[in-house]
Design an enzyme around this catalytic site. Structure first.
Site, PDB file in Angstrom:
ATOM      1  N   GLN A 190     -15.459 -13.123  12.813  1.00  0.00           N
ATOM      2  CA  GLN A 190     -16.340 -12.030  12.408  1.00  0.00           C
ATOM      3  C   GLN A 190     -15.885 -10.705  13.046  1.00  0.00           C
ATOM      4  O   GLN A 190     -15.690 -10.622  14.256  1.00  0.00           O
ATOM      5  CB  GLN A 190     -17.785 -12.355  12.819  1.00  0.00           C
ATOM      6  CG  GLN A 190     -18.809 -11.347  12.359  1.00  0.00           C
ATOM      7  CD  GLN A 190     -18.927 -11.277  10.831  1.00  0.00           C
ATOM      8  OE1 GLN A 190     -18.994 -12.291  10.150  1.00  0.00           O
ATOM      9  NE2 GLN A 190     -18.934 -10.069  10.295  1.00  0.00           N
ATOM     10  N   LYS A 236     -24.012 -16.420   6.610  1.00  0.00           N
ATOM     11  CA  LYS A 236     -22.874 -17.227   6.169  1.00  0.00           C
ATOM     12  C   LYS A 236     -23.122 -18.709   6.451  1.00  0.00           C
ATOM     13  O   LYS A 236     -22.834 -19.566   5.610  1.00  0.00           O
ATOM     14  CB  LYS A 236     -21.584 -16.742   6.864  1.00  0.00           C
ATOM     15  CG  LYS A 236     -21.096 -15.421   6.307  1.00  0.00           C
ATOM     16  CD  LYS A 236     -20.032 -14.732   7.153  1.00  0.00           C
ATOM     17  CE  LYS A 236     -19.749 -13.341   6.589  1.00  0.00           C
ATOM     18  NZ  LYS A 236     -18.804 -12.556   7.393  1.00  0.00           N
ATOM     19  N   ASP A 275     -10.884 -15.310   4.742  1.00  0.00           N
ATOM     20  CA  ASP A 275     -11.200 -13.884   4.572  1.00  0.00           C
ATOM     21  C   ASP A 275     -10.072 -13.161   3.830  1.00  0.00           C
ATOM     22  O   ASP A 275     -10.237 -12.015   3.407  1.00  0.00           O
ATOM     23  CB  ASP A 275     -11.424 -13.221   5.938  1.00  0.00           C
ATOM     24  CG  ASP A 275     -12.894 -12.939   6.206  1.00  0.00           C
ATOM     25  OD1 ASP A 275     -13.670 -12.914   5.229  1.00  0.00           O
ATOM     26  OD2 ASP A 275     -13.258 -12.747   7.379  1.00  0.00           O
TER      27      ASP A 275
END
Ligand code: NDP
Length: 280
Positions: free
Chosen positions: A96, A52, A119
């Site tokens: 994460q 990422k 997200d």
């Protein structure tokens, strides 16, 4: 034989476009920023975070990485999220997953400001998706829709069958397909006679986490098959669809790896850019 939907090639193309838009945004004085929070030492999570950050670098998005120790307290994690919420140079915040077991994932995710929730997991964004309002949506489902569109398939009126009903893949992708006017069926572990549903799908999305579970005989001839599964077995990555039998029946199919995976990160970049653009 099915045509392969090359998620890596599509992703590379989209990332070039994102890079151009980042450059334009920077010229107007906004540097898009993504904060990535990793707690603990999970090897797979470390790889995801590394990828990422590299993707951010390629497109010119500024990344801020926070590596927290495995025994970080909930209070410390929460405090970091609150700080990032208030930081104007951070437009997107990604925690994460999975977090170490002692931490409350839901609590951490719900603390992220919905405007920075790149997200798309916050209840506000999940709710807006359901209502059909503009929002930041989950990255994997967004990527799946782009992959389907890349085949030239008109989603409207098609029967889309989604196998799996998780909050991060199955449910949001079903809502997005519905928004694109598909007739949507959602299957899960309690579904009886699963193959009866999958065999009637013009568009089949499989997100269950079971290695090669859906076989060619469960697929309608010519269907668009999106395999979300990422199952590690003896050092190799397998999808939820048995590729060798499915490619003989499907019209289009995503490979694993190289299908949905790269698109998930690309949609994260897209969401970060979207969050940054809405600030200006
Ligand atoms: P979850 O474990 O959260 O959900 C799995 C879903 O599959 C559940 O709804 C479950 O049903 C359903 N299911 C399980 N077994 C069966 C079965 N035998 N028949 C029908 N349905 C079944 O998984 P995720 O959605 O998080 O992930 C799914 C897969 O996608 C995983 O392999 C994951 O690694 C991968 N993934 C890949 C991403 C990418 O970027 N490529 C991103 C996210 C996930 P029930 O609700 O009844 O339990």
């Amino acid at each position: 034989m099915a045509k392969i939907i090359d998620g890596k090639a599509l992703s590379d193309k989209l990332r070039l476009g994102i890079r151009d838009r980042v450059t334009a945004l920077k010229a107007s004085g906004i540097v898009p920023g993504l904060a990535v929070v990793l707690a603990g030492e999970d090897p797979a999570s470390k790889v995801y975070v590394k990828n990422k950050i590299a993707a951010c670098e390629f497109t010119g998005i500024k990344s801020f990485a926070y590596y927290l120790p495995h025994d970080v307290s909930q209070a410390e994690l929460d405090e970091l999220i609150v700080t990032l919420n208030a930081d104007p140079s951070v437009h997107g915040i990604l925690v994460q997953l999975p977090l170490p077991k002692h931490l409350d994932e839901l609590k951490a995710l719900s603390l992220i400001s919905p405007e920075k929730d790149v997200d798309g997991f916050h209840a506000v964004n999940a709710g807006k998706l359901m209502l059909g309002e503009k929002c930041l949506s989950a990255c994997t489902p967004l990527g799946i829709i782009e992959l389907i569109k890349s085949t030239g398939t008109d989603i409207a009126g098609k029967h889309a069958v989604v196998v799996g009903r998780s909050n991060i893949v199955g449910k949001p992708v079903a809502l997005m397909l519905l928004k694109h006017d598909a007739t949507v069926t959602v299957c899960h572990s309690k579904t009886r006679n699963l193959a009866d549903f999958t065999r009637s799908a013009d568009i089949l999305v499989v997100a269950i986490g079971r290695k090669e579970f859906v076989t060619g005989d469960m697929i309608k001839a010519g269907a668009v098959v999106i395999d979300v599964g990422m199952n590690r077995f003896e050092g190799r990555l397998y999808g939820d669809v048995e590729f060798s039998s499915a490619e003989k029946i499907a019209g289009y199919i995503t490979p694993v790896p190289g299908g949905v995976g790269p698109m998930t990160i690309t949609m994260l970049l897209e969401n970060t850019l979207k969050a940054a653009s809405s600030v200006g």
